[in-house]
Design a protein around this motif. Structure first.
Motif, PDB file in Angstrom:
ATOM      1  N   GLY A   1      -4.465   3.496   0.791  1.00  0.00           N
ATOM      2  CA  GLY A   1      -3.055   3.665   0.451  1.00  0.00           C
ATOM      3  C   GLY A   1      -2.929   4.382  -0.883  1.00  0.00           C
ATOM      4  N   LEU A   2      -1.733   4.320  -1.435  1.00  0.00           N
ATOM      5  CA  LEU A   2      -1.475   4.985  -2.719  1.00  0.00           C
ATOM      6  C   LEU A   2      -1.984   4.080  -3.834  1.00  0.00           C
ATOM      7  N   ILE A   3      -2.861   4.603  -4.673  1.00  0.00           N
ATOM      8  CA  ILE A   3      -3.525   3.718  -5.649  1.00  0.00           C
ATOM      9  C   ILE A   3      -2.535   3.027  -6.578  1.00  0.00           C
ATOM     10  N   VAL A   4      -1.491   3.750  -6.994  1.00  0.00           N
ATOM     11  CA  VAL A   4      -0.529   3.127  -7.915  1.00  0.00           C
ATOM     12  C   VAL A   4       0.217   1.978  -7.234  1.00  0.00           C
ATOM     13  N   CYS A   5       0.389   2.083  -5.925  1.00  0.00           N
ATOM     14  CA  CYS A   5       1.091   1.032  -5.174  1.00  0.00           C
ATOM     15  C   CYS A   5       0.160  -0.141  -4.871  1.00  0.00           C
TER      16      CYS A   5
ATOM     17  N   SER B   1       0.799  -1.237   0.000  1.00  0.00           N
ATOM     18  CA  SER B   1       0.000   0.000   0.000  1.00  0.00           C
ATOM     19  C   SER B   1       0.825   1.278   0.000  1.00  0.00           C
ATOM     20  N   CYS B   2       2.090   1.196   0.445  1.00  0.00           N
ATOM     21  CA  CYS B   2       2.905   2.416   0.492  1.00  0.00           C
ATOM     22  C   CYS B   2       4.336   2.081   0.049  1.00  0.00           C
ATOM     23  N   ASP B   3       5.283   2.093   0.960  1.00  0.00           N
ATOM     24  CA  ASP B   3       6.679   1.911   0.528  1.00  0.00           C
ATOM     25  C   ASP B   3       7.317   0.636   1.051  1.00  0.00           C
TER      26      ASP B   3
ATOM     27  N   SER C   1       6.548 -17.569   7.021  1.00  0.00           N
ATOM     28  CA  SER C   1       7.546 -16.656   6.445  1.00  0.00           C
ATOM     29  C   SER C   1       6.954 -15.257   6.456  1.00  0.00           C
ATOM     30  N   ASN C   2       7.836 -14.270   6.508  1.00  0.00           N
ATOM     31  CA  ASN C   2       7.365 -12.872   6.578  1.00  0.00           C
ATOM     32  C   ASN C   2       8.480 -12.001   5.998  1.00  0.00           C
ATOM     33  N   VAL C   3       8.397 -11.772   4.687  1.00  0.00           N
ATOM     34  CA  VAL C   3       9.473 -11.038   4.009  1.00  0.00           C
ATOM     35  C   VAL C   3       9.024  -9.612   3.735  1.00  0.00           C
ATOM     36  N   VAL C   4       9.812  -8.650   4.214  1.00  0.00           N
ATOM     37  CA  VAL C   4       9.476  -7.236   4.001  1.00  0.00           C
ATOM     38  C   VAL C   4      10.668  -6.563   3.333  1.00  0.00           C
ATOM     39  N   SER C   5      10.395  -5.899   2.217  1.00  0.00           N
ATOM     40  CA  SER C   5      11.470  -5.159   1.562  1.00  0.00           C
ATOM     41  C   SER C   5      11.119  -3.677   1.599  1.00  0.00           C
ATOM     42  N   SER C   6      11.937  -2.914   2.311  1.00  0.00           N
ATOM     43  CA  SER C   6      11.640  -1.487   2.464  1.00  0.00           C
ATOM     44  C   SER C   6      12.263  -0.698   1.318  1.00  0.00           C
ATOM     45  N   GLN C   7      11.608   0.415   0.960  1.00  0.00           N
ATOM     46  CA  GLN C   7      12.120   1.244  -0.143  1.00  0.00           C
ATOM     47  C   GLN C   7      12.818   2.498   0.355  1.00  0.00           C
TER      48      GLN C   7
ATOM     49  N   GLY D   1      12.995  12.994   0.672  1.00  0.00           N
ATOM     50  CA  GLY D   1      12.460  13.341   1.995  1.00  0.00           C
ATOM     51  C   GLY D   1      11.049  12.828   2.228  1.00  0.00           C
ATOM     52  N   GLY D   2      10.565  11.945   1.398  1.00  0.00           N
ATOM     53  CA  GLY D   2       9.214  11.382   1.567  1.00  0.00           C
ATOM     54  C   GLY D   2       8.946  10.402   0.440  1.00  0.00           C
ATOM     55  N   VAL D   3       7.812   9.698   0.526  1.00  0.00           N
ATOM     56  CA  VAL D   3       7.500   8.670  -0.473  1.00  0.00           C
ATOM     57  C   VAL D   3       7.019   9.314  -1.782  1.00  0.00           C
ATOM     58  N   VAL D   4       7.669   8.959  -2.893  1.00  0.00           N
ATOM     59  CA  VAL D   4       7.238   9.434  -4.221  1.00  0.00           C
ATOM     60  C   VAL D   4       6.405   8.302  -4.843  1.00  0.00           C
ATOM     61  N   PRO D   5       5.077   8.504  -5.000  1.00  0.00           N
ATOM     62  CA  PRO D   5       4.211   7.397  -5.409  1.00  0.00           C
ATOM     63  C   PRO D   5       4.664   6.640  -6.655  1.00  0.00           C
ATOM     64  N   GLU D   6       5.059   7.355  -7.723  1.00  0.00           N
ATOM     65  CA  GLU D   6       5.430   6.659  -8.967  1.00  0.00           C
ATOM     66  C   GLU D   6       6.679   5.795  -8.768  1.00  0.00           C
ATOM     67  N   LEU D   7       7.643   6.315  -8.001  1.00  0.00           N
ATOM     68  CA  LEU D   7       8.862   5.530  -7.747  1.00  0.00           C
ATOM     69  C   LEU D   7       8.536   4.319  -6.885  1.00  0.00           C
ATOM     70  N   ALA D   8       7.625   4.529  -5.935  1.00  0.00           N
ATOM     71  CA  ALA D   8       7.230   3.429  -5.046  1.00  0.00           C
ATOM     72  C   ALA D   8       6.572   2.325  -5.869  1.00  0.00           C
ATOM     73  N   ALA D   9       5.658   2.713  -6.765  1.00  0.00           N
ATOM     74  CA  ALA D   9       4.949   1.721  -7.580  1.00  0.00           C
ATOM     75  C   ALA D   9       5.935   0.952  -8.454  1.00  0.00           C
ATOM     76  N   ARG D  10       6.888   1.676  -9.059  1.00  0.00           N
ATOM     77  CA  ARG D  10       7.857   1.010  -9.931  1.00  0.00           C
ATOM     78  C   ARG D  10       8.688  -0.009  -9.132  1.00  0.00           C
ATOM     79  N   SER D  11       9.061   0.402  -7.931  1.00  0.00           N
ATOM     80  CA  SER D  11       9.856  -0.490  -7.098  1.00  0.00           C
ATOM     81  C   SER D  11       9.055  -1.746  -6.702  1.00  0.00           C
ATOM     82  N   HIS D  12       7.752  -1.553  -6.416  1.00  0.00           N
ATOM     83  CA  HIS D  12       6.910  -2.729  -6.108  1.00  0.00           C
ATOM     84  C   HIS D  12       6.907  -3.692  -7.297  1.00  0.00           C
ATOM     85  N   VAL D  13       6.720  -3.121  -8.515  1.00  0.00           N
ATOM     86  CA  VAL D  13       6.668  -3.960  -9.718  1.00  0.00           C
ATOM     87  C   VAL D  13       7.967  -4.739  -9.877  1.00  0.00           C
ATOM     88  N   GLU D  14       9.096  -4.053  -9.638  1.00  0.00           N
ATOM     89  CA  GLU D  14      10.394  -4.705  -9.814  1.00  0.00           C
ATOM     90  C   GLU D  14      10.626  -5.823  -8.812  1.00  0.00           C
ATOM     91  N   LYS D  15      10.091  -5.627  -7.577  1.00  0.00           N
ATOM     92  CA  LYS D  15      10.473  -6.571  -6.515  1.00  0.00           C
ATOM     93  C   LYS D  15       9.457  -7.646  -6.143  1.00  0.00           C
TER      94      LYS D  15
END
Ligand code: KG4
Ligand code: ZN
Length: 357
Positions: free
Chosen positions: A91-95, A13-15, A34-40, A48-62
């Motif tokens: 949360g952020l819709i793109v994420c 939903s976020c980062d 199992s409980n795997v968390v990958s932080s961005q 200095g804060g979550v950038v939605p488009e970058l967050a979404a791209r990172s979710h797609v990659e990971k």
């Protein structure tokens, strides 16, 4: 013997990109396989804060890799999973869309049920990953985007008693950290710096502390901090301001929780005197301490998730999925991402102007 349900949970939903697998157990506290968390954090740090488009791209990659890792660590085969649960909001819709589509695709390809989970319900139920808790209970949900008191009457049954009328507590921690020049996400760092400072040095405002029931407000606090940071001269001042801020938050939460206890008792009488504190900010040890003290004074049981499960994770999403699975609450694959999705859908949206306090 009947097979114990196994649920795969997905959170985006976020980062944090997260996948977990949990299994129902006899003791009623499900087993986290199992409980795997990958932080961005590294992706957003320089902004200095979550950038939605970058967050979404990172979710797609990971997300695919994270899911593979979670499946491998769990020791179960994907075919043995009984249902797929994914965060659908808020949360952020793109994420949200990334984890949701991923979850729906796995469910469709395995021909297993799909369960859409409210991220806040994940936080609300998260202490059930280490404690047995019966309904009803009083919940204080404190995270980066939400701060609410809720009466939890059952799965999917929430009555909101109070909410923030402006910033969330985690947001106040993060904004204060930013003003003090601490790298994003600064909330947890404030707790550390506060240990070195004098909490009586700065007298900070406690907005609506004596009015507005158990509603909360933190925007005025941020304005005061901004004013003070302009005159900060050395590291000592910085520690003192962090300590004064931490103390002020503790006092606000203590006082407002006490009001919420009364409102909870007005609804439930002496039944269910349990106080669950969840969400990212519930990891703050001094907040845990002062709210435990309040519970001791007021004869409530204080219940917190383990610190490692306070922040965003998929074990809590899988848990909400498991509770819904046991009640045959499934969703169809057309379930949309919901950027706004309140736990108490009858509660008014209180942010901003026009708030009655
Ligand atoms: O629940 P969460 O991981 O994400 C949301 O759903 O928002 O909460 C993140 C928030 C951030 O604002 C972060 O600064 C805050 O929780 N946080 C803390 C601490 N650890 C995380 N705030 C104060 N003290 C902490 N130890
Ligand atoms: Zn969260």
């Amino acid at each position: 013997m009947k097979k114990k349900p196994i649920i795969l949970g997905i959170e985006s939903s976020c980062d944090e990109t997260a996948v977990a697998i949990i299994k129902e157990s006899d003791g009623n506290i499900p087993e986290i396989l199992s409980n795997v968390v990958s932080s961005q954090v590294d992706v957003h740090k320089e902004f200095g804060g979550v950038v939605p488009e970058l967050a979404a791209r990172s979710h797609v990659e990971k997300i695919d890799l994270i899911a593979q890792k979670a499946i491998k660590q769990s020791g179960v085969k994907l075919e043995d999973v009984d249902a797929i649960a994914a965060t659908a909001g808020p949360g952020l819709i793109v994420c949200l869309s990334v984890g949701l589509s991923f979850g729906k695709t796995i469910a469709a390809s395995l021909n297993k049920p799909f369960i859409a989970v409210n991220h806040l319900e994940g936080h609300a139920l998260s202490p059930k990953l280490n404690s047995i808790i019966n309904y009803p209970y009083l919940l204080l949900l404190i995270s980066g985007g939400h701060s609410q008191f809720l009466c939890v009457e059952g799965l999917g049954k929430y009555k909101r008693l109070g909410t923030t009328i402006d910033d969330a507590v985690g947001e106040a921690f993060d904004k204060t950290a930013k003003l003090l020049g601490i790298e994003f996400p600064g909330g947890p760092q404030i707790e550390v710096l506060a240990e070195k400072g004098d909490s009586t040095k700065f007298d900070l405002p406690k907005p609506i502390i004596n009015k507005g029931g158990c509603n909360l407000s933190f925007a005025g606090l941020k304005t005061a901090i901004l004013r003070i940071t302009k005159n900060i001269k050395n590291e000592k001042d910085k520690y003192d301001l962090a300590a004064s801020f931490q103390k002020t938050i503790e006092e606000i939460l203590y006082k407002k929780s006490k009001v919420a206890f009364e409102e909870f008792k007005n609804i439930n009488g002496d039944m269910g005197k349990k106080f669950v504190v969840a969400g990212g900010v519930a990891a703050n040890k001094k907040i845990r301490k002062i709210l435990t003290k309040l519970c001791n004074e007021e004869n409530f049981d204080a219940i917190f998730p383990p610190i490692s499960l306070c922040g965003d994770n998929a074990a809590m999403i899988a848990l909400a999925g498991l509770e819904k699975f046991k009640k045959n609450q499934f969703d169809d694959l057309g379930f949309p991402a919901k950027p706004r999705w309140q736990l108490d859908e009858s509660a008014a949206f209180l942010k901003g102007a026009g708030v009655k306090i």
